[in-house]
Scaffold this motif. Structure first.
Motif, mmCIF file in Angstrom:
data_model
loop_
_atom_site.group_PDB
_atom_site.id
_atom_site.type_symbol
_atom_site.label_atom_id
_atom_site.label_comp_id
_atom_site.label_asym_id
_atom_site.label_seq_id
_atom_site.Cartn_x
_atom_site.Cartn_y
_atom_site.Cartn_z
ATOM 1 N N GLU A 92 0.977 -1.150 0.015
ATOM 2 C CA GLU A 92 0.020 0.016 -0.003
ATOM 3 C C GLU A 92 0.888 1.176 0.064
ATOM 4 N N LEU A 93 1.902 1.141 0.816
ATOM 5 C CA LEU A 93 2.942 2.297 0.759
ATOM 6 C C LEU A 93 3.513 2.570 -0.617
ATOM 7 N N ASP A 94 3.624 1.480 -1.387
ATOM 8 C CA ASP A 94 4.573 1.531 -2.650
ATOM 9 C C ASP A 94 3.723 2.303 -3.574
ATOM 10 N N ALA A 95 2.338 2.016 -3.331
ATOM 11 C CA ALA A 95 1.303 2.490 -4.303
ATOM 12 C C ALA A 95 1.176 3.956 -4.556
ATOM 13 N N VAL A 96 1.638 4.692 -3.341
ATOM 14 C CA VAL A 96 1.281 6.325 -3.010
ATOM 15 C C VAL A 96 2.768 6.791 -3.010
ATOM 16 N N THR A 97 3.772 5.937 -2.694
ATOM 17 C CA THR A 97 5.407 6.620 -2.641
ATOM 18 C C THR A 97 6.095 6.191 -3.909
ATOM 19 N N HIS A 98 6.044 5.156 -4.539
ATOM 20 C CA HIS A 98 6.605 4.851 -5.818
ATOM 21 C C HIS A 98 8.091 4.675 -5.276
ATOM 22 N N ASP A 99 8.919 5.191 -5.918
ATOM 23 C CA ASP A 99 10.493 4.900 -5.602
ATOM 24 C C ASP A 99 11.107 5.924 -4.524
ATOM 25 N N VAL A 100 10.107 6.658 -3.757
ATOM 26 C CA VAL A 100 10.889 7.300 -2.650
ATOM 27 C C VAL A 100 10.761 6.448 -1.597
ATOM 28 N N PRO A 101 12.073 6.341 -1.099
ATOM 29 C CA PRO A 101 12.117 5.585 0.260
ATOM 30 C C PRO A 101 11.457 6.107 1.278
ATOM 31 N N THR A 102 10.666 5.340 1.841
ATOM 32 C CA THR A 102 9.478 5.773 2.734
ATOM 33 C C THR A 102 9.628 4.862 4.303
ATOM 34 N N VAL A 103 9.737 5.659 5.352
ATOM 35 C CA VAL A 103 9.488 4.999 6.675
ATOM 36 C C VAL A 103 8.198 5.767 7.461
ATOM 37 N N LEU A 104 7.369 4.844 7.737
ATOM 38 C CA LEU A 104 6.121 5.259 8.400
ATOM 39 C C LEU A 104 6.416 4.419 9.644
ATOM 40 N N HIS A 105 6.432 5.472 10.912
ATOM 41 C CA HIS A 105 6.590 5.079 12.323
ATOM 42 C C HIS A 105 5.327 4.993 13.068
#
Length: 409
Positions: A92-105
């Motif tokens: 689900e994170l991939d679908a909205v962030t694509h190739d931006v490395p993302t950490v959801l705390h």
């Protein structure tokens, strides 16, 4: 002229570096569902100034590991309070962030969800839900040291404005480097007296620095307070039996312990460990009395004490252990507790009046950034809680416990 803070409120359990990091992160606390959370994160990813291509090259895990500008950090969700009662997935994170490395705390700091781009940069094969993986999260690129110090100083300044004149950083990953950084920030806000715990598994690196001593930042001005070295913080591993090993290690270094306790089984293991490895009695001759002396005088601490049986509280009192608790959780997580705990278990939640009746030393605190460093909120929760109302205390007592008048630690 003395720079010692005037007597005021004390926040005896918070996480200063996490507070500073949360301020630099995308805030998702308002999200009531996974969909709303993803909308916030997706908007942040789309509106970020971070380019999807940097220096004319495609995104790569190798570059992302060292480039903090490319990463998106979000903070503040609680799976138990989202409509779906679950964590968002990496997909689900991939679908909205694509190739931006993302950490959801997670709001507690104990869980994080990473997307595939972040997972690849951290050496994973995909994104994942990470539980207590501070070893991996430590690899996420950080802002530079000066920005981090300034961020912590801002947190301390806001605390001072709220009438808080002392605090204890209770982060279990604190090491000598973290203490040095906190000392530098503390020197910028002398109106707040800062104590910092050290991870019980990181005491060897302190060298000759002992419990209760002050660590000054390099080049500190005359009269600077730096940070006071606090308890050895024990974050229980998945195996509760390892708690005893960490307590024993702390004793060998002359440190009292502060153990993270949120359930009945961990409380039992903690009390067993403290009883098996008691502090060295005052007056005992040692080869290094300076190092061991202060640690004999401060009580061990239980951090949180979210759920406890009455007979366990009797044992806490008998062992002379203090409790540093956060009454705001009773009100902020009331819905979660009602859904997940029986009526009997709800009566054992976040004891307070029961602690005081047994003569146990208590202080109230925030666990910021999970809960704001706001003594007014702690007092309101302690005096007006709906769950386990028998644990309410009066306003004057609550106010005293917000000033460090109970735990004396």
């Amino acid at each position: 002229m003395s720079t010692a803070p005037a007597q005021g409120y004390r926040d005896d359990h918070l996480h200063l570096l996490a507070c500073a990091a949360a301020r630099r992160s995308t805030d998702v606390q308002a999200a009531a569902s996974v969909g709303e959370l993803l909308d916030i994160v997706g908007h942040a990813a789309r509106s970020s100034a971070v380019p999807t291509m940097l220096h004319g090259r495609q995104p790569s895990a190798e570059r992302d590991r060292g480039d903090s500008r490319r990463w998106l950090r979000a903070w503040g969700y609680d799976d138990a309070l989202l409509a779906e009662r679950r964590h968002p997935t990496a997909a689900e994170l991939d679908a909205v962030t694509h190739d931006v490395p993302t950490v959801l705390h997670h709001v507690t700091g104990h869980v994080a969800v990473v997307n595939t781009a972040a997972g690849n940069a951290l050496g994973l094969t995909s994104g994942d839900v990470l539980v207590e993986r501070h070893d991996l999260l430590a690899m996420v690129p950080r802002t530079d040291r000066d920005a981090t110090v300034a961020g912590v100083a801002e947190v301390l300044a806001d605390m001072a404005a709220a009438g808080i004149t002392a605090c204890t950083d209770a982060t279990h990953t604190n090491d000598l480097g973290a203490l040095e950084l906190l000392a530098e920030a503390a020197d910028m806000v002398p109106s707040v007296d800062v104590t910092a715990m050290v991870g019980a598994d990181r005491l060897d690196a302190l060298g000759d620095l002992a419990f209760g001593e002050r660590l000054l930042s390099p080049g500190a001005a005359a009269g600077a307070a730096g940070v006071r070295v606090g308890h050895a913080k024990v974050m229980p591993p998945h195996d509760d039996g390892a708690i005893a090993d960490l307590v024993a290690a702390a004793r060998a270094h002359g440190f009292p312990v502060a153990v993270h306790v949120t359930d009945i089984d961990t409380l039992q293991a903690t009390l067993d460990a403290v009883e098996a490895h008691p502090p060295m009695p005052a007056g005992t001759a040692t080869s290094d009395d300076r190092r061991l002396g202060a640690g004999r005088l401060a009580p061990d601490r239980i951090e949180h004490c979210a759920l406890a049986l009455p007979e366990q509280l009797d044992r806490v009192a008998r062992l002379g252990v203090a409790v540093v608790t956060q009454p705001s959780f009773v009100t902020r997580r009331a819905q979660k507790y009602r859904e997940q705990l029986s009526l009997t278990e709800q009566a054992w939640l976040w004891p307070l009046a029961s602690l005081l009746r047994r003569g146990i030393r208590v202080t109230l605190s925030s666990d910021a950034p999970t809960v704001p460093a706001d003594p007014g909120e702690w007092i309101a929760a302690a005096t007006g809680r709906d769950l386990a109302p028998a644990e309410r205390i009066d306003a004057d007592t609550a106010r005293r416990l917000c000033m460090g008048g109970g735990a004396d630690c």
